[in-house]
Design an enzyme around this catalytic site. Sequence first.
Site, PDB file in Angstrom:
ATOM      1  N   LEU A 133      22.334 -23.012 -22.535  1.00 44.74           N
ATOM      2  CA  LEU A 133      21.802 -23.064 -21.169  1.00 44.74           C
ATOM      3  C   LEU A 133      22.252 -21.794 -20.459  1.00 44.74           C
ATOM      4  O   LEU A 133      23.379 -21.341 -20.661  1.00 44.74           O
ATOM      5  CB  LEU A 133      22.351 -24.268 -20.399  1.00 44.74           C
ATOM      6  N   ASP A 134      21.398 -21.241 -19.628  1.00 41.71           N
ATOM      7  CA  ASP A 134      21.775 -20.067 -18.842  1.00 41.71           C
ATOM      8  C   ASP A 134      22.948 -20.413 -17.919  1.00 41.71           C
ATOM      9  O   ASP A 134      23.099 -21.554 -17.479  1.00 41.71           O
ATOM     10  CB  ASP A 134      20.601 -19.580 -17.995  1.00 41.71           C
TER      11      ASP A 134
END
Length: 243
Positions: A62-63
């Site tokens: 996930l960013d």
Amino acid sequence: MKKKPYQVVYEDNHLLIVNKEPGILVQGDRTGDVTLLDVLKDYIKEKYNKPGEVFLGLVHRLDRPVSGLVVFARTSKALERMNEIFRKRQVQKTYWAVVRHKPPTNADKLINWLVKDEQKNQVTVYDYEVPNSQRAELSYRVMGKINEHYLIEVNPITGRPHQIRSQLAHMGCPIRGDVKYGYDRAVPDKKIYLHARRLYFIHPVKKEPIICRAGLPNDRFWEEFLELDDESFKDKNLDITFE
């Protein structure tokens, strides 16, 4: 005591699934900042009193400014099998995104081609295939409107870097706080209002269905949107077919 940047959602001998807070890196980058991977290795080492190096394999990412579910494998066998599950798209991923502009339709499928600039860590979106591009596909539906913002449920079909952020922005709906993709201002803590809400897949070892839901970040603005949730719709749409 400093608040942990995660909550454990599911844990067994094979998998560890956590709900990540926005702002923490999932794995190392050039900043050298502490990562979720490191923190969770320490958690396993301490909880199970493990000597030496702890194995923990990252299944997907996930960013940094995004919150929600991240899957880790506790054995090399589980990592190999989970990688295969994600590669074959035998996993249903559901995200929530908050945007200010109303999407052109209440539900649709977006197909674009993305080119990533590694130096800028940013992708450019095209409506047609171009050299070095990757096809990106997702479906979405508008769940409702609160506080002049719309809550969108997104189901990515492919798993490209920055896919949801860039495709929604290309549609004219940048995610709240995501200045990299066109939102007009940042929000506190440099987070964005994109949350990996739910995962559904068949356990790689136990062969049982796993459904994980991640609670929203502790944020008053986010919490307002909980009234738009309808789990019954989601449960009726666990429509993955497995070979």
